[in-house]
Structures are given as structure tokens and as C-alpha cells.
Design an enzyme around this catalytic site. Sequence first.
Site, mmCIF file in Angstrom:
data_model
loop_
_atom_site.group_PDB
_atom_site.id
_atom_site.type_symbol
_atom_site.label_atom_id
_atom_site.label_comp_id
_atom_site.label_asym_id
_atom_site.label_seq_id
_atom_site.Cartn_x
_atom_site.Cartn_y
_atom_site.Cartn_z
ATOM 1 N N ASN A 1 0.962 -1.259 -0.227
ATOM 2 C CA ASN A 1 0.058 -0.105 0.085
ATOM 3 C C ASN A 1 0.885 1.218 0.015
ATOM 4 O O ASN A 1 1.463 1.592 0.960
ATOM 5 C CB ASN A 1 -0.967 -0.020 1.079
ATOM 6 N N GLU B 1 -6.809 4.770 8.014
ATOM 7 C CA GLU B 1 -6.328 5.997 7.670
ATOM 8 C C GLU B 1 -7.858 6.683 7.219
ATOM 9 O O GLU B 1 -8.031 7.900 7.340
ATOM 10 C CB GLU B 1 -5.375 6.379 6.678
ATOM 11 N N GLY C 1 2.604 2.267 10.805
ATOM 12 C CA GLY C 1 3.406 3.367 10.451
ATOM 13 C C GLY C 1 4.053 3.660 11.922
ATOM 14 O O GLY C 1 4.864 4.761 11.590
HETATM 15 P P1 PGA Z 1 2.935 0.090 7.603
HETATM 16 O O1 PGA Z 1 1.305 0.444 7.072
HETATM 17 O O2 PGA Z 1 3.557 -1.251 7.111
HETATM 18 O O3 PGA Z 1 3.611 1.272 7.175
HETATM 19 O O4 PGA Z 1 2.809 0.057 9.074
HETATM 20 C C1 PGA Z 1 0.646 -0.541 6.729
HETATM 21 C C2 PGA Z 1 -0.715 -0.135 6.145
HETATM 22 O O5 PGA Z 1 -1.093 1.109 6.454
HETATM 23 O O6 PGA Z 1 -1.500 -0.907 5.538
#
Ligand code: PGA
Length: 254
Positions: free
Chosen positions: A9, A97, A173
Site C-alpha cells: 500500500n 487512515e 506506520g
Molecule cells: P505500515 O502500514 O506497514 O507502514 O505500518 C501498513 C498499512 O497502513 O497498510
Amino acid sequence: MANKLVIGNWKMNGSRQSNTEFLSKFLAPLDQLENVDVAVCPPAIYLEQLAGLVVQSPIHLGAQNLSESEQGAFTGEISGSMLRDFGCHYVLVGHSERRSLNGETNALVAAKFKAALNAGLTPVLCVGETLDQRHDGETLNVVNDQLQAVLDAVGVQELGKGVIAYEPVWAIGTGETATPQQAQEVHQHIRRYIAEISPEVARTTRILYGGSVKGDNAAELFSQPDIDGGLVGGASLDAHSFLSICRAGQSRQL
Ligand code: PGA
């Protein structure tokens, strides 16, 4: 049985130049991998560019969002059939998000899941709890509600045409990954929840883990019995890191 599935993603990252550079490093080594399914979800505006670059490769394309409506006066929106038109196979629905920053409710996410199926896309339903919800012991209730909204809207057979991604919000994140045991516990719960309605759908539905998946933790996460792959944010922006995660997913059949 199905391969592990690893989906990148990219969120709101990339440029025409960096997309080309990524694929120039990613495609040849990817060809050496077996028994793993790989997809990337770039920003929608780059889907056409990516569709041209990944042609003849095993990579599937996905979008990060779609409209719940088919067409009409919805300024700024993109429909499922438009995504299909540009070669999309997957579409994320209910990413945390979008739930938190764009106010997407369980009902809206369910409507988007349905719209994706109607357009011939495979929706990837993202579920997961916040840190407060986990501390309050609400994790499984939150996930139940998120799943149930889609079950109410489309039924279990249609749910099984999609993919589920368990993404604890506190792990996205942040660099803080759920432990393989924490993830497995929720994945097993999701499978049991579906199994109460249809053991067959529960068995065949792929449940991905997302939240700070990296090259050095992917293998252990993917070795859990109910983890069928990963939804990868930050680490999918770098060809080398994303390849190491895809490599961790290969040859481990469901
Ligand atoms: P991340 O994001 O691997 O940066 O934690 C995962 C996601 O939001 O699908």
C-alpha cells in the site's frame, strides 16, 4: 491451496520517476519467486502508468479506495468500474487512515465492499483496533463490529470473495509490530467468527496482517497458522525491503 498474498500500500507516495525506478529493481528478482501472490496499490493517478509497467509480470494492481456509487455527480470520486477499466484487481476498503481521517463508518465501508464486488474487484477489507480500544479490552468487539457490518450488507459468501486485512491501528506506520502471537490471536478469532456462519468460507478466506511488516519480521508473522500474507505500507516503498517480505511469503502454502 492459495498462496500467501503480499500487498503493498503505497499510500500518497511516489512519482512517475520513482515508480519506474521501483519496478526496474523489483520485477526481475520477483520473477525468481514462487508460490507467492504480489500486488501493489499506488495512488490512483499512477494506475495507468503501473499497468503499463507490470504487464507480463505476475504483479496485480490494486487501488486504495473507491466510491460506493457506480457513477454520477460525485466530484473527485472514482468508481469500481473505472478501476477495473485500468486493470485493477484489488481495492482496499476501510483502511484505518480513511476511517479516521475521512470519517468512513462501518456502514460506508460495507457499501464500498459491495460496490467493489459489483465491479468485479476483490475488496481487501481492513479491520483493527486503536491503542485505546486494545487497552480497554475491546479489540475483538471492534473487529467483530467491523466484520459484521460487511456480513450484514453482503452475506458470508460474498465476504469470502474478498480478502481481510487485520491492521491494529497502533502498529501502522509506528514501527511497533504486533507480536506474531498477538496477531495470530486476532486472526484466529476472525476465522472462527466467520466459521460460525460458514466453515468453508472461513477456511478459504485469506486474512492478511498489516502494521509495520518489515523484511525482518515477515517470516515469523507469516508462519502463524492463520496469517495468510501481509498488507505492507512503508516497507513496500523500497524495492529491496518489499522483495524481502515477498520472499518470506513464498512456499508457505495455506
Ligand atoms: P505500515 O502500514 O506497514 O507502514 O505500518 C501498513 C498499512 O497502513 O497498510
